[in-house]
Motif scaffolding. Structure first.
Motif, PDB file in Angstrom:
ATOM      1  N   ASP A   1       0.858  -1.177   0.000  1.00 34.58           N
ATOM      2  CA  ASP A   1       0.000   0.000   0.000  1.00 34.58           C
ATOM      3  C   ASP A   1       0.902   1.239   0.000  1.00 34.58           C
ATOM      4  O   ASP A   1       1.035   1.927   1.008  1.00 34.58           O
ATOM      5  N   MET A   2       1.548   1.490  -1.134  1.00 32.44           N
ATOM      6  CA  MET A   2       2.481   2.616  -1.226  1.00 32.44           C
ATOM      7  C   MET A   2       2.583   3.057  -2.687  1.00 32.44           C
ATOM      8  O   MET A   2       2.829   2.220  -3.559  1.00 32.44           O
ATOM      9  N   ALA A   3       2.391   4.338  -2.940  1.00 38.59           N
ATOM     10  CA  ALA A   3       2.482   4.848  -4.319  1.00 38.59           C
ATOM     11  C   ALA A   3       3.950   5.118  -4.669  1.00 38.59           C
ATOM     12  O   ALA A   3       4.797   5.247  -3.780  1.00 38.59           O
ATOM     13  N   GLY A   4       4.225   5.201  -5.967  1.00 44.86           N
ATOM     14  CA  GLY A   4       5.608   5.367  -6.435  1.00 44.86           C
ATOM     15  C   GLY A   4       6.258   6.656  -5.950  1.00 44.86           C
ATOM     16  O   GLY A   4       7.481   6.726  -5.823  1.00 44.86           O
ATOM     17  N   ASP A   5       5.436   7.683  -5.670  1.00 48.65           N
ATOM     18  CA  ASP A   5       6.030   8.951  -5.228  1.00 48.65           C
ATOM     19  C   ASP A   5       6.039   9.081  -3.704  1.00 48.65           C
ATOM     20  O   ASP A   5       6.334  10.151  -3.183  1.00 48.65           O
ATOM     21  N   GLU A   6       5.687   8.000  -2.999  1.00 41.40           N
ATOM     22  CA  GLU A   6       5.692   8.064  -1.530  1.00 41.40           C
ATOM     23  C   GLU A   6       7.005   7.522  -0.964  1.00 41.40           C
ATOM     24  O   GLU A   6       7.573   6.556  -1.485  1.00 41.40           O
ATOM     25  N   LEU A   7       7.409   8.146   0.130  1.00 43.77           N
ATOM     26  CA  LEU A   7       8.587   7.692   0.866  1.00 43.77           C
ATOM     27  C   LEU A   7       8.112   7.199   2.225  1.00 43.77           C
ATOM     28  O   LEU A   7       7.263   7.826   2.854  1.00 43.77           O
ATOM     29  N   LEU A   8       8.644   6.065   2.641  1.00 44.70           N
ATOM     30  CA  LEU A   8       8.376   5.621   4.009  1.00 44.70           C
ATOM     31  C   LEU A   8       9.311   6.432   4.908  1.00 44.70           C
ATOM     32  O   LEU A   8      10.527   6.387   4.734  1.00 44.70           O
ATOM     33  N   THR A   9       8.730   7.214   5.805  1.00 41.01           N
ATOM     34  CA  THR A   9       9.557   8.141   6.590  1.00 41.01           C
ATOM     35  C   THR A   9       9.764   7.698   8.036  1.00 41.01           C
ATOM     36  O   THR A   9      10.832   7.901   8.597  1.00 41.01           O
ATOM     37  N   ARG A  10       8.710   7.125   8.665  1.00 40.93           N
ATOM     38  CA  ARG A  10       8.837   6.760  10.085  1.00 40.93           C
ATOM     39  C   ARG A  10       8.076   5.483  10.381  1.00 40.93           C
ATOM     40  O   ARG A  10       7.123   5.129   9.668  1.00 40.93           O
ATOM     41  N   ILE A  11       8.484   4.820  11.443  1.00 42.20           N
ATOM     42  CA  ILE A  11       7.816   3.608  11.928  1.00 42.20           C
ATOM     43  C   ILE A  11       7.495   3.857  13.400  1.00 42.20           C
ATOM     44  O   ILE A  11       8.380   4.218  14.179  1.00 42.20           O
ATOM     45  N   ARG A  12       6.217   3.680  13.758  1.00 43.01           N
ATOM     46  CA  ARG A  12       5.776   4.014  15.115  1.00 43.01           C
ATOM     47  C   ARG A  12       5.402   2.738  15.859  1.00 43.01           C
ATOM     48  O   ARG A  12       4.605   1.935  15.366  1.00 43.01           O
ATOM     49  N   LEU A  13       5.979   2.565  17.037  1.00 44.81           N
ATOM     50  CA  LEU A  13       5.713   1.363  17.842  1.00 44.81           C
ATOM     51  C   LEU A  13       4.990   1.782  19.125  1.00 44.81           C
ATOM     52  O   LEU A  13       5.540   2.562  19.925  1.00 44.81           O
TER      53      LEU A  13
END
Ligand SMILES: Cc1cc2nc3c(=O)[nH]c(=O)nc-3n(C[C@H](O)[C@H](O)[C@H](O)COP(=O)(O)OP(=O)(O)OC[C@H]3O[C@@H](n4cnc5c(N)ncnc54)[C@H](O)[C@@H]3O)c2cc1C
Length: 258
Positions: free
Chosen positions: A159-171
């Motif tokens: 679930d990620m578009a080509g222009d999206e960056l994964l920036t953070r992971i929240r736990l």
């Protein structure tokens, strides 16, 4: 066969807005390069235009808030191994990082790259699943949080578009009182890709279990029922062996955490 270097374009982003702008032009992000460069060396890196996000310092942090611990996407395995808060409250993250590759890979490889590379055999996804992680996806258009459980949709599809960056992971900080269990079964203890990877949390009758290498995506189980897993035969192992190992690990988890 190695790739033809002049056929590729690599730019470096100095900050997040610049990286997002380059992604909207069709460039793809390279972080530590430990997956991308393997493909490049093998002559299998089809995409030609890349932006290095490695120097975006705001993406490399471990922030402690009252409700969450948040990891920047560029947090390396070494950063994870050295973090006191992760050792205390999220020991499965530390266990997964310590069993990933060797020191060079741990110094260079990032948690964001491990998630987006989307290998079913990756070692951090089972830990992220049992800890109910969420991932932040940012583009020059939008910003959104996605439950990690719903992020992988099929083999290497997300679930990620080509222009999206994964920036953070929240736990979320709500599992520190649970019992924690992590096992990686590979050909060797280190520098081996998992045949089965198992993460489990237990509090009384409640269990949270996730497995890698037993389906096209990492699998989360609300209970200890293994019927949702569908291992395959491949170069590293057989479906039958993986199923038996998964059963053995479940039994060990239930015994050790009883
Ligand atoms: C010798 C060796 C041993 C290894 N051992 C293991 C192991 O034991 N267990 C394991 O799980 N993995 C292992 N790996 C795989 C690898 O190290 C990890 O998957 C690593 O975390 C990838 O991170 P990276 O920053 O290097 O990603 P990169 O190679 O830079 O990128 C990987 C993919 O993710 C994308 N990407 C990277 N960052 C982002 C972002 N922030 N947002 C959106 N897309 C992004 C890239 O476009 C690319 O498609 C090993 C690799 C090597 C070379």
């Amino acid at each position: 066969m190695r790739s033809h270097v002049p056929a590729y374009e690599l730019r470096a982003a100095r900050d997040l807005p610049q990286a997002l702008s380059m992604l909207s032009e069709g460039l793809r992000p390279i972080a530590g390069g430990t997956d991308v460069m393997v493909l490049f060396e093998a002559g299998k890196l089809a995409h030609k235009k890349w932006v290095s996000i490695r120097e975006i310092s705001e993406l490399r942090s471990i922030d402690i808030m009252p409700e969450h611990v948040t990891l920047g996407a560029l947090t390396t395995y070494t950063d994870i191994r050295r973090s006191a808060i992760l050792a205390a409250e999220f020991p499965l993250m530390r266990a997964a990082a310590a069993l990933t590759g060797g020191i060079a890979t741990q110094n260079r490889g990032t948690i964001g790259g491990n998630i987006v590379n989307a290998s079913p055999a990756a070692d951090t996804p089972p830990a992220l699943l049992v800890y109910d992680a969420e991932v932040e996806l940012v583009s020059s258009r939008t910003s959104r949080w996605v439950e990690y459980r719903h992020f992988h949709q099929g083999y290497k599809t997300m679930d990620m578009a080509g222009d999206e960056l994964l920036t953070r992971i929240r736990l979320p900080r709500r599992f520190s009182d649970w019992k924690h269990f992590y096992r990686k079964v590979g050909t060797r203890r280190a520098q081996a890709i998992s045949k089965v990877c198992f993460a489990g949390l237990r509090s009384g009758d409640q269990t949270r279990v996730a497995l890698g290498s037993v389906a096209p995506v990492p699998i989360f189980l609300e209970n200890s029922d293994l019927s949702a897993i569908a291992p395959i035969d491949d170069v590293r192992s057989t479906a039958r062996y993986r199923m038996q190992v998964a059963k053995n690990l479940m039994e060990e988890f239930l015994n050790v955490t009883a």
